[in-house]
Design an enzyme around this catalytic site. Structure first.
Site, PDB file in Angstrom:
ATOM      1  CG  HIS A  48      30.193  50.345  32.413  1.00  0.00           C
ATOM      2  ND1 HIS A  48      30.762  50.185  33.740  1.00  0.00           N
ATOM      3  CD2 HIS A  48      31.256  50.950  31.822  1.00  0.00           C
ATOM      4  CE1 HIS A  48      32.036  50.370  33.604  1.00  0.00           C
ATOM      5  NE2 HIS A  48      32.280  50.606  32.484  1.00  0.00           N
ATOM      6  NE  ARG A  54      33.212  40.270  44.655  1.00  0.00           N
ATOM      7  CZ  ARG A  54      32.003  40.095  44.977  1.00  0.00           C
ATOM      8  NH1 ARG A  54      31.061  41.018  45.065  1.00  0.00           N
ATOM      9  NH2 ARG A  54      31.617  38.807  45.056  1.00  0.00           N
ATOM     10  CD  GLU A  73      37.915  33.336  47.656  1.00  0.00           C
ATOM     11  OE1 GLU A  73      36.935  33.660  47.146  1.00  0.00           O
ATOM     12  OE2 GLU A  73      38.955  34.223  48.053  1.00  0.00           O
ATOM     13  CG  ASP A 103      36.434  32.103  43.864  1.00  0.00           C
ATOM     14  OD1 ASP A 103      36.237  31.700  42.571  1.00  0.00           O
ATOM     15  OD2 ASP A 103      36.704  33.254  44.141  1.00  0.00           O
ATOM     16  NE  ARG A 130      33.332  33.004  40.521  1.00  0.00           N
ATOM     17  CZ  ARG A 130      33.406  34.015  41.306  1.00  0.00           C
ATOM     18  NH1 ARG A 130      32.447  34.948  41.497  1.00  0.00           N
ATOM     19  NH2 ARG A 130      34.437  34.144  42.241  1.00  0.00           N
ATOM     20  CB  CYS A 164      30.948  37.692  51.487  1.00  0.00           C
ATOM     21  SG  CYS A 164      32.192  37.052  50.946  1.00  0.00           S
TER      22      CYS A 164
END
Ligand code: PEP
Ligand code: MG
Length: 566
Positions: free
Chosen positions: A186, A293, A428, A452, A462, A499
């Site tokens: 966070h 997302r 992707e 991806d 990744r 993106c």
């Protein structure tokens, strides 16, 4: 010099303030009057919720303050019926409220902490925050406030929880350094959003640093220097000033169209994870949202969000965007994003398993609720829908069937929705890229998920550093996929955006201009940088470079060449 994870770009130099949790120790004891103990617990939860709501309200008034959204998620966590039932069960067994509540929180913390995915492990931080907050009320201890810290403070902590950072004014913080955490904790996410330099996961930090020490935090390299000498101070002050200068140079690119030298215009969008990010995206001067997302909305909770709850969030985002494009992606869970209550089966290889639309097609009611919510939000703005992880035409046609059913239902129910909503496909996977000509026939637009696409083309996770040398969008195989995907979109006359992270890579930009990409979607802090970089290219020049690159056979050669021309 200490080394940690570079979590938020930039250099911060300032005076250390160590932030510690207050001591909340108590003596666990058994109780006989369980009703009284339950009332004590209920009251502590009530007090915690009203204190937290007040904090959220205060934060929402002040755009300079650290994110309110995460904190408001804590209220839903503590109000979850399963949680209070479990606590009450333990109180009925004779445990005091403190022990009962702590046991239940610890159970959640251990479930969240053992997840493979960073993003789920983060929920453990939230739960620790909730545990700490309610225990404080049970024990009658006042909250430690951090809203009066002086300018030039470097916050140092083992872990900075969202409620600790609430109310802090970003202008007063020179940097944030933590002993634990990752680039997705966070505090790292917030630091990036507020452009505060930050380094996380600095081993042994708290043993070496004291309140009042001077510290240099280089959030770009991950270096932390405690009590620097004069030469180091001078060197880093110079670097810091240079960075400030670069930022100043970006200002002329605010409020102007995104154009290359030869005059072609491009879309410059932002990637976001919640409605509040939309305002930050607008402030960064983007032209729309290229990727919302939505899975994050499913994460900070213990039950599925209803259609109505989702609709409210999407509508809110659409209204913030004031008719600028907003691309909402249907949930991409599975892979690295497990959500315990959604009942994903344990799989040997979740990246190759029931992820994104694959999960949705197996759970049509979950999928349809989200589709309905997105279609309804379309009535309030310029919304499109995006499908992640499509690999074949059958999947796409099945998704379209569910979208059509959702539209028919809404029509019968006389619920307003966008009847002409555009539907895009994420390219992707290697399969989608190779099949781009076929998929283009059934899509209104493409969005290339280069993160991806690189992973699935190179067979690299990744997040796995041992295959880092292979994971690159500049691999010739990945570049061929990008070029082919864009050419198929052009042939069919549908727009194509990128993106993934590569969209903001200065070396990728000329290649994308040359291949014919229409639009770039990047994180808010990258918007002006990308606009400036696009403006530096003319198409002929970019095409010459792309021609050379297309004839090179290895990532190494491509990097070497691009490094000489960019
Ligand atoms: C991508 O894969 O490039 C992408 C944008 O999707 P995500 O990073 O959410 O998987
Ligand atoms: Mg993806």
């Amino acid at each position: 010099m200490l080394k940690g994870i570079a979590a938020s770009d930039g250099i911060g130099i300032g005076t250390v303030l160590i932030v510690k949790q207050q001591n909340l120790s108590y003596i666990p004891h058994s109780v006989t009057d369980t009703e009284k103990e339950i009332t004590r617990f209920d009251n502590a939860v009530k007090e915690y919720c009203s204190e937290t709501s007040a904090k959220v309200e205060e934060l929402r008034k002040d755009t300079e303050s650290i994110d309110a959204d995460i904190i408001s998620g804590h209220i839903s966590m503590v109000q979850d019926p399963y949680m209070s039932e479990e606590v009450k069960k333990l109180i009925h067994e004779g445990k005091c409220a403190e022990s009962a509540f702590e046991n239940v929180c610890d159970m959640f913390i251990s479930i969240f902490s053992s997840a493979d995915e960073d993003i789920i492990r983060q929920r453990a931080t939230d739960m620790r925050d909730v545990k700490y907050g309610v225990l404080r009320h049970l024990l009658g201890i006042k909250e430690m406030k951090l809203d009066n810290i002086p300018e030039g403070t470097v916050l140092v902590a083992k872990e900075l929880t969202p409620s600790m950072t609430a109310g802090i004014k970003k202008g007063n913080i020179a940097a944030v350094v933590t002993e634990t955490g990752s680039s997705t904790s966070h505090c790292a996410i917030l630091a990036r959003l507020f452009e505060i330099p930050s380094v996380t996961s600095v081993k042994g930090l708290l043993k070496l640093v004291e309140n009042g020490d001077t510290v240099i935090c280089d959030g770009t390299s991950g270096n932390v220097i405690i009590r620097p000498d004069n030469a180091q101070l001078e060197n880093y002050t110079r670097k810091k000033e240079k960075l400030i200068q670069i930022k100043k140079e970006l200002e002329p690119f605010r409020g102007v169209p995104t154009k290359c030298k030869s005059g072609r215009t491009f879309g410059l969008m932002c990637n976001i994870g919640n409605p509040e990010d939309a305002q930050r995206a607008l402030d960064s001067d983007c032209e729309g949202i290229g990727l919302f997302r939505t899975e994050f909305m499913f994460m900070n909770r213990n039950t599925l969000p209803t259609e109505e709850q989702q609709f409210e969030e999407y509508k809110k985002t659409a209204l913030i965007m004031q008719n600028k494009p907003l691309v909402i992606r249907t949930i991409d869970i599975g892979g690295d994003k497990d959500i315990p209550y959604m009942g994903l089966e344990k799989e040997e290889n979740p990246y190759m398993g029931c992820r994104a639309v694959r999960y949705c097609l197996k759970h049509p009611s979950v999928f349809k609720a989200q589709i309905r919510a997105i279609l309804r939000a379309g009535h309030y703005g310029n919304v499109s829908m995006l499908l992640p992880m499509i690999t074949c035409i059958e999947e796409l046609l099945e998704c379209k069937k569910i979208i059509e059913t959702a539209k028919k239902e809404l029509k019968v129910e006389k619920v307003p929705y966008d009847t002409d909503m555009k539907m895009g496909v994420m390219i992707e996977t290697a399969s989608a890229a190779i099949l781009a000509d076929v998929l283009a026939e059934e899509s209104d637009f493409f969005s290339i998920g280069s993160n991806d696409l690189t992973g699935y083309t190179m067979c690299c996770d990744r997040g796995n550093s041992s295959v880092d040398h292979l994971y690159s969008p500049f691999q010739p195989s990945v570049l061929r996929m990008l070029k082919y995907t864009i050419s198929c979109a052009k042939k069919k006359g549908i727009p194509v955006e990128m993106c993934g992270e590569a969209a903001a890579d200065p070396m990728m930009i000329p290649l994308m201009i040359a291949f014919g990409l229409d639009s770039f979607s990047v994180s808010p802090p990258s918007v002006l940088k990308v606009r400036k970089q696009i403006a530096e290219w003319d198409e002929e020049n970019a095409k010459d470079i792309a021609n050379v690159v297309s004839n090179l056979h290895s990532k190494t050669e491509i990097y070497e060449y691009l490094n000489t021309v960019i």
